[in-house]
Design an enzyme around this catalytic site. Sequence first.
Site, PDB file in Angstrom:
ATOM      1  CG  HIS A  60       0.861  -2.677  -4.603  1.00  0.00           C
ATOM      2  ND1 HIS A  60       1.946  -2.283  -3.874  1.00  0.00           N
ATOM      3  CD2 HIS A  60      -0.157  -1.841  -4.254  1.00  0.00           C
ATOM      4  CE1 HIS A  60       1.616  -1.248  -3.127  1.00  0.00           C
ATOM      5  NE2 HIS A  60       0.340  -0.960  -3.329  1.00  0.00           N
ATOM      6  CG  HIS A 115       8.274  -1.878   1.487  1.00  0.00           C
ATOM      7  ND1 HIS A 115       7.922  -1.073   0.410  1.00  0.00           N
ATOM      8  CD2 HIS A 115       7.523  -2.998   1.356  1.00  0.00           C
ATOM      9  CE1 HIS A 115       7.004  -1.685  -0.322  1.00  0.00           C
ATOM     10  NE2 HIS A 115       6.739  -2.864   0.223  1.00  0.00           N
ATOM     11  CD  GLU A 134       8.597  -6.299  -1.923  1.00  0.00           C
ATOM     12  OE1 GLU A 134       8.010  -6.094  -2.998  1.00  0.00           O
ATOM     13  OE2 GLU A 134       8.348  -5.668  -0.864  1.00  0.00           O
TER      14      GLU A 134
END
Length: 276
Positions: A60, A115, A134
């Site tokens: 992250h 996102h 992702e």
Amino acid sequence: MRIYLSADMEGITGLVDAGDVQPDGRDYERGRRMMAEDVNAAVRGALAAGATHITVNDAHGPMRNLLPEALHPAARLIRGKPKTMGMLDGLTSAYDAMICVGYHSRAGSLGVLSHSFMGHEIEDMWLDGRPVGEIGLAHATAAALGVPVVALTGDDRACEEMTEWDPSVTTVAVKYAHDRFAAELRPADEARGAIEEAVATGLAARPRAASRNPEPAALTVRWQSASVAAMLQGIPGVTGKDSRTVEAQGALPGLYRQFGVWMRVAASLTNQRPYC
């Protein structure tokens, strides 16, 4: 049994807002403790299933969110950046399974903190014409290495997205999206118990290593900025589809690594103050 764990933050138990997941956020320190607890629950589940080696990649943002001293002592941590493979750094065909902790749904989904890799900068992505974020790109890259994804944790929208890619993956919803920055939260102890159980179950039922797929894939990305799309076309093999959309073909995981270069180019062009 060697296990690879990629840990994102937006899909962690209890976190719903940028202030929970960004280093300058008012609740970031609490958020990183919550992240460690979800990761540790997954590590316990892997150990219960017989794991002998566990690698955790902090995936992250700055990739320095997990405090080494807060991590389960059975796990090794990949921390910091840059990393040539970003969220999947260190993943090789030597691993028997992959676990995704704290993942979120792709751009355009009404999931918590949804996102695709770069906040507003990436508007849409496709892999071989299929909408991807992702979750899908991580799954496809792991599959190309012959490593099955066996478990994923996040909000309910992330779990749904994973199931669309591969219904054999065990998923755990630790919260239920009400909007992009609001969710109904499972109690923390309940969520971590579910993570531990799901990881153990997923590993026990894991499929045999998938066949490595050398076939080229096409990755298409629509950017918010036409400047990014124009600059990326200076990279050999990258072609423009329209003023804001580029595409490249190549075999995974190499294509995943090239996408990381695209993001670094985009960051260099967009990390500027607005002109007005």
